[in-house]
Design a protein around this motif. Structure first.
Motif, PDB file in Angstrom:
ATOM      1  N   LEU A 105       0.828  -1.210   0.000  1.00 57.65           N
ATOM      2  CA  LEU A 105       0.000   0.000   0.000  1.00 57.65           C
ATOM      3  C   LEU A 105       0.859   1.254   0.000  1.00 57.65           C
ATOM      4  O   LEU A 105       0.627   2.193  -0.782  1.00 57.65           O
ATOM      5  N   LEU A 106       1.856   1.280   0.878  1.00 58.42           N
ATOM      6  CA  LEU A 106       2.726   2.455   0.966  1.00 58.42           C
ATOM      7  C   LEU A 106       3.592   2.613  -0.279  1.00 58.42           C
ATOM      8  O   LEU A 106       3.814   3.739  -0.749  1.00 58.42           O
ATOM      9  N   GLU A 107       4.087   1.499  -0.818  1.00 58.10           N
ATOM     10  CA  GLU A 107       4.913   1.592  -2.021  1.00 58.10           C
ATOM     11  C   GLU A 107       4.092   2.129  -3.194  1.00 58.10           C
ATOM     12  O   GLU A 107       4.567   2.977  -3.956  1.00 58.10           O
ATOM     13  N   GLN A 108       2.869   1.641  -3.333  1.00 61.60           N
ATOM     14  CA  GLN A 108       1.992   2.146  -4.388  1.00 61.60           C
ATOM     15  C   GLN A 108       1.744   3.631  -4.229  1.00 61.60           C
ATOM     16  O   GLN A 108       1.802   4.403  -5.194  1.00 61.60           O
ATOM     17  N   ARG A 109       1.488   4.047  -2.988  1.00 61.26           N
ATOM     18  CA  ARG A 109       1.241   5.456  -2.701  1.00 61.26           C
ATOM     19  C   ARG A 109       2.462   6.306  -3.049  1.00 61.26           C
ATOM     20  O   ARG A 109       2.360   7.370  -3.674  1.00 61.26           O
ATOM     21  N   LEU A 110       3.630   5.838  -2.642  1.00 64.26           N
ATOM     22  CA  LEU A 110       4.864   6.589  -2.881  1.00 64.26           C
ATOM     23  C   LEU A 110       5.178   6.669  -4.373  1.00 64.26           C
ATOM     24  O   LEU A 110       5.593   7.721  -4.877  1.00 64.26           O
ATOM     25  N   ARG A 111       4.992   5.575  -5.091  1.00 69.94           N
ATOM     26  CA  ARG A 111       5.234   5.595  -6.541  1.00 69.94           C
ATOM     27  C   ARG A 111       4.332   6.611  -7.225  1.00 69.94           C
ATOM     28  O   ARG A 111       4.761   7.352  -8.116  1.00 69.94           O
ATOM     29  N   GLN A 112       3.060   6.632  -6.820  1.00 67.90           N
ATOM     30  CA  GLN A 112       2.118   7.576  -7.426  1.00 67.90           C
ATOM     31  C   GLN A 112       2.529   9.015  -7.160  1.00 67.90           C
ATOM     32  O   GLN A 112       2.429   9.875  -8.038  1.00 67.90           O
ATOM     33  N   ARG A 113       3.010   9.294  -5.969  1.00 65.81           N
ATOM     34  CA  ARG A 113       3.402  10.656  -5.619  1.00 65.81           C
ATOM     35  C   ARG A 113       4.693  11.054  -6.336  1.00 65.81           C
ATOM     36  O   ARG A 113       4.814  12.151  -6.875  1.00 65.81           O
ATOM     37  N   LEU A 114       5.681  10.172  -6.358  1.00 65.35           N
ATOM     38  CA  LEU A 114       6.962  10.495  -6.977  1.00 65.35           C
ATOM     39  C   LEU A 114       6.853  10.626  -8.489  1.00 65.35           C
ATOM     40  O   LEU A 114       7.621  11.364  -9.114  1.00 65.35           O
ATOM     41  N   ALA A 115       5.903   9.904  -9.084  1.00 64.76           N
ATOM     42  CA  ALA A 115       5.795   9.880 -10.544  1.00 64.76           C
ATOM     43  C   ALA A 115       5.468  11.242 -11.135  1.00 64.76           C
ATOM     44  O   ALA A 115       5.710  11.467 -12.331  1.00 64.76           O
ATOM     45  N   SER A 116       4.935  12.154 -10.317  1.00 58.17           N
ATOM     46  CA  SER A 116       4.636  13.493 -10.843  1.00 58.17           C
ATOM     47  C   SER A 116       5.894  14.333 -11.016  1.00 58.17           C
ATOM     48  O   SER A 116       5.864  15.356 -11.704  1.00 58.17           O
ATOM     49  N   GLN A 117       7.004  13.917 -10.417  1.00 61.07           N
ATOM     50  CA  GLN A 117       8.241  14.704 -10.474  1.00 61.07           C
ATOM     51  C   GLN A 117       9.447  13.924 -11.005  1.00 61.07           C
ATOM     52  O   GLN A 117      10.439  14.526 -11.396  1.00 61.07           O
ATOM     53  N   HIS A 118       9.366  12.588 -10.992  1.00 64.41           N
ATOM     54  CA  HIS A 118      10.516  11.771 -11.380  1.00 64.41           C
ATOM     55  C   HIS A 118      10.059  10.562 -12.200  1.00 64.41           C
ATOM     56  O   HIS A 118       8.968  10.046 -11.973  1.00 64.41           O
ATOM     57  N   PRO A 119      10.913  10.085 -13.091  1.00 61.04           N
ATOM     58  CA  PRO A 119      10.711   8.732 -13.610  1.00 61.04           C
ATOM     59  C   PRO A 119      10.975   7.751 -12.464  1.00 61.04           C
ATOM     60  O   PRO A 119      12.043   7.806 -11.838  1.00 61.04           O
ATOM     61  N   VAL A 120      10.014   6.897 -12.154  1.00 64.65           N
ATOM     62  CA  VAL A 120      10.157   5.957 -11.034  1.00 64.65           C
ATOM     63  C   VAL A 120      10.353   4.562 -11.611  1.00 64.65           C
ATOM     64  O   VAL A 120       9.503   4.053 -12.349  1.00 64.65           O
ATOM     65  N   LEU A 121      11.474   3.940 -11.273  1.00 60.37           N
ATOM     66  CA  LEU A 121      11.855   2.654 -11.848  1.00 60.37           C
ATOM     67  C   LEU A 121      11.949   1.593 -10.754  1.00 60.37           C
ATOM     68  O   LEU A 121      12.105   1.905  -9.575  1.00 60.37           O
ATOM     69  N   ASN A 122      11.862   0.350 -11.201  1.00 59.22           N
ATOM     70  CA  ASN A 122      11.999  -0.791 -10.301  1.00 59.22           C
ATOM     71  C   ASN A 122      13.344  -1.444 -10.572  1.00 59.22           C
ATOM     72  O   ASN A 122      13.610  -1.857 -11.705  1.00 59.22           O
ATOM     73  N   PRO A 123      14.231  -1.550  -9.578  1.00 60.29           N
ATOM     74  CA  PRO A 123      15.550  -2.148  -9.819  1.00 60.29           C
ATOM     75  C   PRO A 123      15.463  -3.547 -10.410  1.00 60.29           C
ATOM     76  O   PRO A 123      16.329  -3.945 -11.197  1.00 60.29           O
ATOM     77  N   ALA A 124      14.399  -4.281 -10.067  1.00 63.99           N
ATOM     78  CA  ALA A 124      14.269  -5.648 -10.570  1.00 63.99           C
ATOM     79  C   ALA A 124      14.014  -5.697 -12.069  1.00 63.99           C
ATOM     80  O   ALA A 124      14.232  -6.730 -12.710  1.00 63.99           O
ATOM     81  N   ASP A 125      13.546  -4.586 -12.647  1.00 63.79           N
ATOM     82  CA  ASP A 125      13.268  -4.559 -14.084  1.00 63.79           C
ATOM     83  C   ASP A 125      14.526  -4.440 -14.926  1.00 63.79           C
ATOM     84  O   ASP A 125      14.494  -4.667 -16.137  1.00 63.79           O
ATOM     85  N   GLY A 126      15.629  -4.049 -14.305  1.00 63.15           N
ATOM     86  CA  GLY A 126      16.888  -3.936 -15.031  1.00 63.15           C
ATOM     87  C   GLY A 126      16.962  -2.753 -15.963  1.00 63.15           C
ATOM     88  O   GLY A 126      17.819  -2.722 -16.860  1.00 63.15           O
ATOM     89  N   VAL A 127      16.088  -1.755 -15.787  1.00 63.24           N
ATOM     90  CA  VAL A 127      16.115  -0.568 -16.648  1.00 63.24           C
ATOM     91  C   VAL A 127      17.257   0.339 -16.214  1.00 63.24           C
ATOM     92  O   VAL A 127      17.397   0.652 -15.032  1.00 63.24           O
ATOM     93  N   GLN A 128      18.045   0.772 -17.167  1.00 61.15           N
ATOM     94  CA  GLN A 128      19.172   1.649 -16.875  1.00 61.15           C
ATOM     95  C   GLN A 128      18.914   3.049 -17.416  1.00 61.15           C
ATOM     96  O   GLN A 128      18.413   3.215 -18.526  1.00 61.15           O
ATOM     97  N   GLY A 129      19.235   4.072 -16.608  1.00 60.39           N
ATOM     98  CA  GLY A 129      19.089   5.447 -17.048  1.00 60.39           C
ATOM     99  C   GLY A 129      20.328   5.914 -17.809  1.00 60.39           C
ATOM    100  O   GLY A 129      21.399   5.324 -17.710  1.00 60.39           O
ATOM    101  N   ARG A 130      20.167   6.969 -18.555  1.00 58.69           N
ATOM    102  CA  ARG A 130      21.288   7.496 -19.326  1.00 58.69           C
ATOM    103  C   ARG A 130      22.253   8.295 -18.445  1.00 58.69           C
ATOM    104  O   ARG A 130      23.420   8.442 -18.768  1.00 58.69           O
ATOM    105  N   GLY A 131      21.733   8.850 -17.380  1.00 57.88           N
ATOM    106  CA  GLY A 131      22.567   9.665 -16.504  1.00 57.88           C
ATOM    107  C   GLY A 131      22.498   9.164 -15.072  1.00 57.88           C
ATOM    108  O   GLY A 131      22.063   8.047 -14.798  1.00 57.88           O
ATOM    109  N   PRO A 132      22.927   9.997 -14.119  1.00 61.51           N
ATOM    110  CA  PRO A 132      22.888   9.600 -12.711  1.00 61.51           C
ATOM    111  C   PRO A 132      21.457   9.438 -12.226  1.00 61.51           C
ATOM    112  O   PRO A 132      20.534  10.056 -12.742  1.00 61.51           O
TER     113      PRO A 132
END
Length: 214
Positions: A101-128
């Motif tokens: 519940l809390l993780e879902q809530r936090l993801r929804q809130r952060l998504a308005s300001q940041h790309p929110v990724l899951n480490p398990a998905d193995g997605v890599q960003g171009r920068g820091p």
């Protein structure tokens, strides 16, 4: 002969009554087992602010909790009776485990300001990017009297950053919020826990933004 026939009919009728009673009882138990209220933290209220460019990516490494909090049970404690015993409501539960519940809530809130990724998905960003880990320490309701209750949400956040191919620790902070319940029952606890959760997550967002700017 007539007596034997009458006895047989009586036995058969009694057995039939037990079968019917058992079936009805099973239906009642099944119906009772499906009853009960399921709660979540409600919809996220969008912030009233102008859109801003996406911030640095955040890898949210989940919300972790001890086994006592890692479930759908809704906990409370009667400190006026036995402060050492944690109890769970019988007919009120969360719609999913509290950490989810809390993780879902936090993801929804952060998504308005940041790309929110899951480490398990193995997605890599171009920068820091930032790595955020959450440890939930308390998420419960406390009764100081039979008609008076409050809640507490407490978590510890650890923030690190990917720089130069290595993960570097930036900061670690504990966030906590306590709120009184409008009613000393499960619905009162749910509303207060939702409000306390948002207070904690708002403070966490400000802390994350301050560290991202460093």
């Amino acid at each position: 002969m007539k007596k034997r026939a009458a006895d047989a009919i009586s036995i058969w009728a009694g057995a039939l009554f037990l079968v019917i009673s058992g079936a009805l009882g099973g239906c009642a138990v099944s119906k009772g087992a499906s009853q009960g209220d399921r709660y979540d933290l409600g919809p996220v209220v969008p912030a009233q602010q102008a859109p801003s460019p996406p911030g640095v990516p955040v890898w949210l490494a989940g919300v972790h909790a001890p086994s006592s909090l890692d479930g759908t049970h809704m906990l409370y404690r009667l400190v006026y009776s036995d402060a050492l015993q944690s109890r769970a409501y019988a007919q009120a539960r969360w719609s999913m485990p509290v950490p989810e519940l809390l993780e879902q809530r936090l993801r929804q809130r952060l998504a308005s300001q940041h790309p929110v990724l899951n480490p398990a998905d193995g997605v890599q960003g171009r920068g820091p990017g930032l790595v955020l880990r959450i440890e939930l320490e308390d998420f419960s309701q406390t009764f100081s009297a039979a008609d008076q209750a409050s809640v507490r949400v407490r978590l510890r956040a650890t923030l690190s950053a990917w720089r130069g191919g290595t993960e570097q620790l930036l900061d670690q902070q504990t966030f906590e919020s306590q709120r009184p319940c409008a009613s000393a029952d499960a619905p009162g606890g749910v509303r207060a826990l939702a409000q306390a959760s948002d207070t904690v997550l708002e403070a966490l967002e400000r802390w994350l933004a301050a560290n991202a700017a460093r």
